[in-house]
Design an enzyme around this catalytic site. Sequence first.
Site, mmCIF file in Angstrom:
data_model
loop_
_atom_site.group_PDB
_atom_site.id
_atom_site.type_symbol
_atom_site.label_atom_id
_atom_site.label_comp_id
_atom_site.label_asym_id
_atom_site.label_seq_id
_atom_site.Cartn_x
_atom_site.Cartn_y
_atom_site.Cartn_z
ATOM 1 N N TYR A 97 -11.948 -16.744 32.615
ATOM 2 C CA TYR A 97 -12.003 -16.558 31.171
ATOM 3 C C TYR A 97 -12.746 -15.276 30.867
ATOM 4 O O TYR A 97 -13.426 -14.707 31.720
ATOM 5 C CB TYR A 97 -12.633 -17.773 30.469
ATOM 6 C CG TYR A 97 -14.136 -17.889 30.606
ATOM 7 C CD1 TYR A 97 -14.986 -17.312 29.655
ATOM 8 C CD2 TYR A 97 -14.715 -18.581 31.659
ATOM 9 C CE1 TYR A 97 -16.366 -17.426 29.769
ATOM 10 C CE2 TYR A 97 -16.088 -18.699 31.778
ATOM 11 C CZ TYR A 97 -16.908 -18.116 30.830
ATOM 12 O OH TYR A 97 -18.274 -18.223 30.942
ATOM 13 N N CYS A 98 -12.589 -14.810 29.627
ATOM 14 C CA CYS A 98 -13.270 -13.589 29.161
ATOM 15 C C CYS A 98 -13.618 -13.802 27.694
ATOM 16 O O CYS A 98 -14.058 -14.875 27.321
ATOM 17 C CB CYS A 98 -12.394 -12.360 29.394
ATOM 18 S SG CYS A 98 -10.771 -12.449 28.601
ATOM 19 N N ALA A 99 -13.377 -12.818 26.856
ATOM 20 C CA ALA A 99 -13.621 -12.978 25.421
ATOM 21 C C ALA A 99 -12.397 -13.575 24.741
ATOM 22 O O ALA A 99 -12.501 -14.520 23.966
ATOM 23 C CB ALA A 99 -13.995 -11.648 24.778
ATOM 24 N N GLY A 101 -9.004 -13.740 26.585
ATOM 25 C CA GLY A 101 -7.973 -14.152 27.528
ATOM 26 C C GLY A 101 -7.311 -13.019 28.292
ATOM 27 O O GLY A 101 -6.739 -13.245 29.354
ATOM 28 N N MET A 126 -13.910 -17.184 25.505
ATOM 29 C CA MET A 126 -15.140 -17.369 24.722
ATOM 30 C C MET A 126 -14.875 -17.476 23.229
ATOM 31 O O MET A 126 -15.576 -18.221 22.538
ATOM 32 C CB MET A 126 -16.139 -16.243 24.989
ATOM 33 C CG MET A 126 -16.884 -16.373 26.302
ATOM 34 S SD MET A 126 -17.665 -17.983 26.607
ATOM 35 C CE MET A 126 -18.789 -18.125 25.239
#
EC number: 2.8.1.-
Length: 139
Positions: A97-99, A101, A126
């Site tokens: 995951y990231c901010a 996708g 996130m």
Amino acid sequence: MWKAVMNAWNGTESQSKNVSNIQSYSFEDMKRIVGKHDPNVVLVDVREPSEYSIVHIPASINVPYRSHPDAFALDPLEFEKQIGIPKPDSAKELIFYCASGKRGGEAQKVASSHGYSNTSLYPGSMNDWVSHGGDKLDL
């Protein structure tokens, strides 16, 4: 139809799904996964350390994609030297995951191409976690 498109775009689908052989998870799925504390699952936050230090999903590791795009191609010693943590075992499920996708999806592809056969994605990342109050949960 428009609601389904927006849910897909925002990563807020109500159920997990498998698209192009990549398992993806919803917020509810992630909440259950985090609550289980399964040692065979590694949550991989690919945002930069400055983002990770503000808020992250509990028990996740930080492997920043922008500054280390080929981290999962490194041998274990070089990975630990550059990233500062042991390289995850390729037998475990890695959920990226990231901010939003995008970086998570890119990092997932890199890991898959370097021997990680059990990789997944939290496409809402996130943004979805925080919008659902995940940062306030006591897990």
